[in-house]
Write a protein that holds these residues in place. Structure first.
Motif, PDB file in Angstrom:
ATOM      1  N   LYS A  81       0.822  -1.211   0.000  1.00  0.00           N
ATOM      2  CA  LYS A  81       0.000   0.000   0.000  1.00  0.00           C
ATOM      3  C   LYS A  81       0.860   1.266   0.000  1.00  0.00           C
ATOM      4  O   LYS A  81       0.567   2.223  -0.729  1.00  0.00           O
ATOM      5  CB  LYS A  81      -0.934  -0.008   1.209  1.00  0.00           C
ATOM      6  CG  LYS A  81      -1.991  -1.098   1.142  1.00  0.00           C
ATOM      7  CD  LYS A  81      -2.794  -1.154   2.424  1.00  0.00           C
ATOM      8  CE  LYS A  81      -3.756  -2.323   2.428  1.00  0.00           C
ATOM      9  NZ  LYS A  81      -4.491  -2.429   3.693  1.00  0.00           N
ATOM     10  N   LEU A  82       1.914   1.272   0.802  1.00  0.00           N
ATOM     11  CA  LEU A  82       2.801   2.441   0.834  1.00  0.00           C
ATOM     12  C   LEU A  82       3.509   2.633  -0.504  1.00  0.00           C
ATOM     13  O   LEU A  82       3.719   3.757  -0.950  1.00  0.00           O
ATOM     14  CB  LEU A  82       3.816   2.314   1.975  1.00  0.00           C
ATOM     15  CG  LEU A  82       3.247   2.467   3.381  1.00  0.00           C
ATOM     16  CD1 LEU A  82       4.318   2.158   4.430  1.00  0.00           C
ATOM     17  CD2 LEU A  82       2.689   3.861   3.599  1.00  0.00           C
ATOM     18  N   ASP A  97      -9.181  11.984  -1.195  1.00  0.00           N
ATOM     19  CA  ASP A  97     -10.561  12.270  -0.807  1.00  0.00           C
ATOM     20  C   ASP A  97     -10.699  11.919   0.686  1.00  0.00           C
ATOM     21  O   ASP A  97      -9.764  11.407   1.287  1.00  0.00           O
ATOM     22  CB  ASP A  97     -11.551  11.507  -1.688  1.00  0.00           C
ATOM     23  CG  ASP A  97     -11.413   9.999  -1.597  1.00  0.00           C
ATOM     24  OD1 ASP A  97     -10.938   9.495  -0.561  1.00  0.00           O
ATOM     25  OD2 ASP A  97     -11.789   9.309  -2.560  1.00  0.00           O
ATOM     26  N   PRO A  98     -11.834  12.192   1.284  1.00  0.00           N
ATOM     27  CA  PRO A  98     -11.985  11.916   2.721  1.00  0.00           C
ATOM     28  C   PRO A  98     -11.713  10.460   3.114  1.00  0.00           C
ATOM     29  O   PRO A  98     -11.138  10.206   4.168  1.00  0.00           O
ATOM     30  CB  PRO A  98     -13.441  12.302   3.000  1.00  0.00           C
ATOM     31  CG  PRO A  98     -13.750  13.343   1.978  1.00  0.00           C
ATOM     32  CD  PRO A  98     -12.995  12.923   0.755  1.00  0.00           C
ATOM     33  N   ASP A  99     -12.105   9.509   2.261  1.00  0.00           N
ATOM     34  CA  ASP A  99     -11.829   8.101   2.571  1.00  0.00           C
ATOM     35  C   ASP A  99     -10.328   7.826   2.591  1.00  0.00           C
ATOM     36  O   ASP A  99      -9.816   7.141   3.478  1.00  0.00           O
ATOM     37  CB  ASP A  99     -12.495   7.179   1.545  1.00  0.00           C
ATOM     38  CG  ASP A  99     -14.004   7.113   1.716  1.00  0.00           C
ATOM     39  OD1 ASP A  99     -14.490   7.443   2.824  1.00  0.00           O
ATOM     40  OD2 ASP A  99     -14.696   6.724   0.747  1.00  0.00           O
ATOM     41  N   ASP A 103      -7.692   6.597   5.478  1.00  0.00           N
ATOM     42  CA  ASP A 103      -6.782   5.468   5.296  1.00  0.00           C
ATOM     43  C   ASP A 103      -5.342   5.867   5.599  1.00  0.00           C
ATOM     44  O   ASP A 103      -4.591   5.105   6.219  1.00  0.00           O
ATOM     45  CB  ASP A 103      -6.866   4.920   3.866  1.00  0.00           C
ATOM     46  CG  ASP A 103      -8.180   4.209   3.592  1.00  0.00           C
ATOM     47  OD1 ASP A 103      -8.893   3.860   4.570  1.00  0.00           O
ATOM     48  OD2 ASP A 103      -8.495   4.009   2.401  1.00  0.00           O
ATOM     49  N   LEU A 104      -4.930   7.056   5.140  1.00  0.00           N
ATOM     50  CA  LEU A 104      -3.569   7.523   5.400  1.00  0.00           C
ATOM     51  C   LEU A 104      -3.333   7.731   6.895  1.00  0.00           C
ATOM     52  O   LEU A 104      -2.280   7.380   7.427  1.00  0.00           O
ATOM     53  CB  LEU A 104      -3.288   8.824   4.634  1.00  0.00           C
ATOM     54  CG  LEU A 104      -3.150   8.680   3.119  1.00  0.00           C
ATOM     55  CD1 LEU A 104      -3.086  10.053   2.459  1.00  0.00           C
ATOM     56  CD2 LEU A 104      -1.920   7.861   2.771  1.00  0.00           C
ATOM     57  N   LYS A 105      -4.333   8.276   7.583  1.00  0.00           N
ATOM     58  CA  LYS A 105      -4.207   8.466   9.035  1.00  0.00           C
ATOM     59  C   LYS A 105      -4.137   7.119   9.749  1.00  0.00           C
ATOM     60  O   LYS A 105      -3.369   6.951  10.689  1.00  0.00           O
ATOM     61  CB  LYS A 105      -5.355   9.320   9.561  1.00  0.00           C
ATOM     62  CG  LYS A 105      -5.218  10.771   9.163  1.00  0.00           C
ATOM     63  CD  LYS A 105      -6.383  11.618   9.649  1.00  0.00           C
ATOM     64  CE  LYS A 105      -6.184  13.066   9.187  1.00  0.00           C
ATOM     65  NZ  LYS A 105      -7.312  13.915   9.490  1.00  0.00           N
TER      66      LYS A 105
END
Length: 126
Positions: A81-82, A97-99, A103-105
């Motif tokens: 993923k990274l 986007d907000p999703d 996910d990043l957080k």
């Protein structure tokens, strides 16, 4: 201030010496479990040299925590993923986007957990 602290605070800048690769290997072999500085001082100053630690301290490993950490890493597919995020950043195509922000957080929280767990498992203070 005791004598040992007083001596340390009055030390002059370190001495530098250049060695060939072979000389460095030989020096490390002769030093054994002593630090290189401790070994060199013991040879140069022989009888008058202070005693230095005989070996480097290695942290105690917590095998259970390390296994848990490896299991968590394998299940999370975090590396993949990274890598995808880095690819999109490099291409300039990452739109958050907000999703994705969530996910990043979450990924940042996981990385922080992995770091603290790894430090704990290695017996190192964070």
């Amino acid at each position: 201030m005791d004598q040992a602290q007083n001596n340390k605070s009055k030390r002059i800048p370190p001495l530098s010496i250049r060695l060939t690769e072979e000389e460095r290997v030989l020096l490390e072999q002769r030093a054994g479990s002593l630090s290189l500085a401790g070994y060199i001082k013991s040879v140069v100053f022989a009888d008058g040299a202070p005693r230095y630690r005989s070996h480097r301290q290695t942290p105690e490993l917590d095998a259970k925590l390390l296994a848990e950490l490896l299991t968590h890493l394998g299940a999370s597919r975090m590396a993949s993923k990274l890598n995808q995020i880095a690819k999109h950043l490099n291409q300039g195509t990452l739109i958050v986007d907000p999703d994705q922000d969530g996910d990043l957080k979450a990924a940042a929280t996981e990385v922080a957990w992995i770091r603290s767990t790894l430090l704990q498992a290695l017996g190192t203070k964070s």
